[in-house]
Write a protein that holds these residues in place. Structure first.
Motif, PDB file in Angstrom:
ATOM      1  N   HIS A 226       0.776  -1.142  -0.106  1.00 19.70           N
ATOM      2  CA  HIS A 226      -0.001   0.044   0.004  1.00 19.70           C
ATOM      3  C   HIS A 226       0.841   1.454  -0.112  1.00 19.70           C
ATOM      4  O   HIS A 226       0.350   2.235  -0.024  1.00 19.70           O
ATOM      5  N   SER A 227       2.167   1.240   0.200  1.00 15.44           N
ATOM      6  CA  SER A 227       3.023   2.370  -0.066  1.00 15.44           C
ATOM      7  C   SER A 227       3.513   2.567  -1.636  1.00 15.44           C
ATOM      8  O   SER A 227       4.276   3.293  -1.859  1.00 15.44           O
ATOM      9  N   GLY A 228       2.991   1.493  -2.526  1.00 11.20           N
ATOM     10  CA  GLY A 228       3.326   1.481  -3.862  1.00 11.20           C
ATOM     11  C   GLY A 228       4.717   0.722  -4.066  1.00 11.20           C
ATOM     12  O   GLY A 228       5.098   1.016  -5.362  1.00 11.20           O
ATOM     13  N   ALA A 229       5.399   0.080  -3.179  1.00 13.57           N
ATOM     14  CA  ALA A 229       6.460  -0.472  -3.694  1.00 13.57           C
ATOM     15  C   ALA A 229       6.581  -1.494  -4.675  1.00 13.57           C
ATOM     16  O   ALA A 229       7.737  -1.602  -5.346  1.00 13.57           O
ATOM     17  N   PHE A 230       5.721  -2.244  -4.875  1.00 10.09           N
ATOM     18  CA  PHE A 230       5.405  -3.126  -5.840  1.00 10.09           C
ATOM     19  C   PHE A 230       4.685  -2.857  -7.160  1.00 10.09           C
ATOM     20  O   PHE A 230       4.336  -3.710  -7.989  1.00 10.09           O
ATOM     21  N   ASP A 231       4.192  -1.694  -7.236  1.00 14.20           N
ATOM     22  CA  ASP A 231       3.252  -1.089  -8.191  1.00 14.20           C
ATOM     23  C   ASP A 231       3.801  -1.679  -9.601  1.00 14.20           C
ATOM     24  O   ASP A 231       2.910  -1.709 -10.649  1.00 14.20           O
ATOM     25  N   ARG A 232       5.003  -1.559  -9.759  1.00 12.21           N
ATOM     26  CA  ARG A 232       5.715  -1.803 -11.110  1.00 12.21           C
ATOM     27  C   ARG A 232       6.183  -3.023 -11.413  1.00 12.21           C
ATOM     28  O   ARG A 232       7.094  -3.368 -12.455  1.00 12.21           O
ATOM     29  N   ALA A 233       6.263  -3.963 -10.350  1.00 11.48           N
ATOM     30  CA  ALA A 233       6.922  -5.123 -10.192  1.00 11.48           C
ATOM     31  C   ALA A 233       6.427  -6.139 -11.078  1.00 11.48           C
ATOM     32  O   ALA A 233       5.076  -5.972 -11.621  1.00 11.48           O
ATOM     33  N   GLY A 234       7.112  -7.138 -11.316  1.00 12.78           N
ATOM     34  CA  GLY A 234       6.622  -8.193 -12.372  1.00 12.78           C
ATOM     35  C   GLY A 234       6.288  -9.533 -11.800  1.00 12.78           C
ATOM     36  O   GLY A 234       5.318 -10.242 -11.934  1.00 12.78           O
ATOM     37  N   ALA A 235       7.103  -9.678 -10.501  1.00 16.67           N
ATOM     38  CA  ALA A 235       6.440 -10.988  -9.455  1.00 16.67           C
ATOM     39  C   ALA A 235       7.291 -10.827  -8.161  1.00 16.67           C
ATOM     40  O   ALA A 235       8.259 -10.273  -8.131  1.00 16.67           O
ATOM     41  N   ILE A 236       6.499 -11.649  -7.399  1.00 17.61           N
ATOM     42  CA  ILE A 236       7.121 -11.810  -6.119  1.00 17.61           C
ATOM     43  C   ILE A 236       7.685 -13.052  -5.720  1.00 17.61           C
ATOM     44  O   ILE A 236       6.882 -14.163  -6.224  1.00 17.61           O
ATOM     45  N   CYS A 237       8.842 -13.269  -5.397  1.00 15.95           N
ATOM     46  CA  CYS A 237       9.493 -14.584  -5.249  1.00 15.95           C
ATOM     47  C   CYS A 237       9.813 -14.762  -3.718  1.00 15.95           C
ATOM     48  O   CYS A 237      10.606 -13.961  -3.177  1.00 15.95           O
ATOM     49  N   MET A 238       9.309 -15.907  -3.074  1.00 17.24           N
ATOM     50  CA  MET A 238       9.401 -15.937  -1.559  1.00 17.24           C
ATOM     51  C   MET A 238      10.579 -16.744  -1.419  1.00 17.24           C
ATOM     52  O   MET A 238      10.831 -17.971  -1.684  1.00 17.24           O
ATOM     53  N   GLY A 239      11.544 -16.249  -0.427  1.00 15.66           N
ATOM     54  CA  GLY A 239      12.923 -17.239  -0.016  1.00 15.66           C
ATOM     55  C   GLY A 239      12.435 -17.812   1.247  1.00 15.66           C
ATOM     56  O   GLY A 239      11.274 -18.248   1.249  1.00 15.66           O
ATOM     57  N   THR A 240      13.410 -17.999   2.189  1.00 12.46           N
ATOM     58  CA  THR A 240      12.953 -18.888   3.454  1.00 12.46           C
ATOM     59  C   THR A 240      12.411 -17.588   4.361  1.00 12.46           C
ATOM     60  O   THR A 240      13.034 -16.537   4.599  1.00 12.46           O
ATOM     61  N   PHE A 241      11.633 -18.114   5.117  1.00 15.84           N
ATOM     62  CA  PHE A 241      11.342 -17.469   6.553  1.00 15.84           C
ATOM     63  C   PHE A 241      11.558 -18.393   7.555  1.00 15.84           C
ATOM     64  O   PHE A 241      10.424 -18.989   8.235  1.00 15.84           O
ATOM     65  N   GLU A 242      12.801 -18.233   7.957  1.00 18.15           N
ATOM     66  CA  GLU A 242      13.302 -19.162   8.903  1.00 18.15           C
ATOM     67  C   GLU A 242      12.877 -18.761  10.342  1.00 18.15           C
ATOM     68  O   GLU A 242      12.909 -17.538  10.911  1.00 18.15           O
ATOM     69  N   GLY A 243      12.231 -19.617  11.098  1.00 20.27           N
ATOM     70  CA  GLY A 243      11.849 -19.523  12.415  1.00 20.27           C
ATOM     71  C   GLY A 243      10.464 -18.477  12.537  1.00 20.27           C
ATOM     72  O   GLY A 243      10.216 -17.804  13.749  1.00 20.27           O
ATOM     73  N   CYS A 244       9.901 -18.469  11.516  1.00 21.61           N
ATOM     74  CA  CYS A 244       8.780 -17.517  11.505  1.00 21.61           C
ATOM     75  C   CYS A 244       7.450 -18.210  11.863  1.00 21.61           C
ATOM     76  O   CYS A 244       7.297 -19.368  11.294  1.00 21.61           O
ATOM     77  N   THR A 245       6.763 -17.803  12.774  1.00 24.71           N
ATOM     78  CA  THR A 245       5.721 -18.926  13.333  1.00 24.71           C
ATOM     79  C   THR A 245       4.319 -18.473  13.057  1.00 24.71           C
ATOM     80  O   THR A 245       3.861 -17.197  12.788  1.00 24.71           O
ATOM     81  N   PRO A 246       3.275 -19.461  12.580  1.00 28.44           N
ATOM     82  CA  PRO A 246       2.254 -19.235  12.204  1.00 28.44           C
ATOM     83  C   PRO A 246       1.186 -18.965  13.351  1.00 28.44           C
ATOM     84  O   PRO A 246       1.393 -19.059  14.271  1.00 28.44           O
ATOM     85  N   TYR A 247       0.027 -18.593  13.311  1.00 27.74           N
ATOM     86  CA  TYR A 247      -1.018 -17.963  14.113  1.00 27.74           C
ATOM     87  C   TYR A 247      -1.855 -19.326  14.044  1.00 27.74           C
ATOM     88  O   TYR A 247      -2.483 -19.697  15.217  1.00 27.74           O
ATOM     89  N   ASP A 248      -2.421 -20.041  12.847  1.00 24.77           N
ATOM     90  CA  ASP A 248      -3.416 -21.177  12.862  1.00 24.77           C
ATOM     91  C   ASP A 248      -2.802 -21.823  11.507  1.00 24.77           C
ATOM     92  O   ASP A 248      -1.758 -22.111  11.426  1.00 24.77           O
ATOM     93  N   GLU A 249      -3.851 -22.500  10.936  1.00 31.27           N
ATOM     94  CA  GLU A 249      -3.436 -23.390   9.917  1.00 31.27           C
ATOM     95  C   GLU A 249      -3.040 -22.700   8.566  1.00 31.27           C
ATOM     96  O   GLU A 249      -2.697 -23.374   7.642  1.00 31.27           O
TER      97      GLU A 249
END
Length: 299
Positions: A226-249
């Motif tokens: 919502h700050s416009g950072a990706f307005d002209r991007a072509g794709a988003i690619c997710m790397g690793t999210f080490e030790g990042c914890t979910p809230y539910d399923e």
């Protein structure tokens, strides 16, 4: 020919013993480093005042015998330097290497036409002395890949996979362009500042993070969208999210797809980039192409 690399500390302070271990491990690979005695002058969690860190940065770029500038670690503090850097004092022939908090400096280098490499920080070379064989093996491979990039060799393709999305909302365009991005939380934290991240047209944006609960990752992603950072991007690619914890399923890929839906951006996951075991280096701003389940990096 093995490279000679200048070490800098533009962000947080690093344990000197870790740096010494990393230096010895690098020397066994034939990588010569310049580790100045004045590298750090600890101030809180920082490696020194803004002035001290800038002096180290300029000295590293001015060394005529080194081919690259390598951040000792990330942590916090890189963004402090941006409004103070005299970019004319940074050599266009030496890439800055690092990731995590260093993401903001890599992006600024790219904006100023300077080379940069998103890859392991120098202290992580100490992992080549780790007790676990797999950790030693992977760490050495990443350093070997980094040295290959410094020799202008083309890296092997990076594996990735498409994430489930509503295909009616996904743009159908050639998925190739400059590869940029870095640590999600770090990039979100500088939104609205002179250091703000804005993806160039057609960019393949790589995002990764560590130790954050999913709601904070969603918050950071929402801020960038919502700050416009990706307005002209072509794709988003997710790397690793080490030790990042979910809230539910709910999976993180599902959360990303939901937040990104207004932009109709293709979303991919599974890149071996981030704070986990695998953190393959890549040229920041280099040309990339997504094809046949791989990200091919050409320059």
């Amino acid at each position: 020919m093995s490279p000679c690399i200048s070490i800098v500390a533009p962000a947080s302070h690093t344990c000197p013993t870790t740096l010494e271990t990393a230096a010895l491990a690098l020397e066994t690979m034939g990588v010569e480093i310049r580790l100045p005695a004045s590298l750090q002058s600890p101030r809180r969690y920082l490696a020194g005042s803004i002035e001290h860190r800038l002096e180290g940065l300029y000295a590293a770029y001015a060394d005529p015998d080194t081919q690259a500038v390598w951040a000792a670690r990330g942590g916090y503090g890189g963004a402090h330097l941006i409004e103070h850097i005299d970019w004319s004092r940074l050599s266009p022939n030496k890439p800055l290497i690092g990731y995590s908090d260093i993401s903001v400096l890599l992006d600024q280098c790219y904006r100023h036409g300077l080379p940069a490499i998103h890859g392991p920080v120098m202290k992580e070379a100490a992992l080549m002395r780790h007790d676990a064989e797999e950790q030693r093996r992977v760490a050495q491979r990443h350093i070997e890949e980094l040295v290959a990039l410094l020799r202008d060799e083309t890296p092997a393709p990076f594996p990735l996979h498409p994430c489930r999305q509503d295909e009616r909302h996904v743009r159908h365009a050639a998925l190739e362009g400059p590869v940029v991005g870095g640590n999600l939380t770090t990039l979100a934290c500088v939104a609205g500042t002179p250091a703000r991240f804005t993806a160039p047209p057609g960019a393949l944006v790589i995002l990764e993070d560590v130790g954050e609960p999913y709601y904070r990752l969603e918050r950071a992603l929402w801020q960038l969208v919502h700050s416009g950072a990706f307005d002209r991007a072509g794709a988003i690619c997710m790397g690793t999210f080490e030790g990042c914890t979910p809230y539910d399923e709910t999976s993180l890929e599902t959360i990303f797809a939901e937040v990104l839906r207004p932009l109709a951006l293709p979303l991919f996951g599974g890149l071996p980039v981030g704070h986990g075991l695998h953190n393959r280096p890549w040229r920041y701003g280099g040309h990339g192409c997504i094809i046949d389940g791989h990200l091919e990096l050409k320059g």
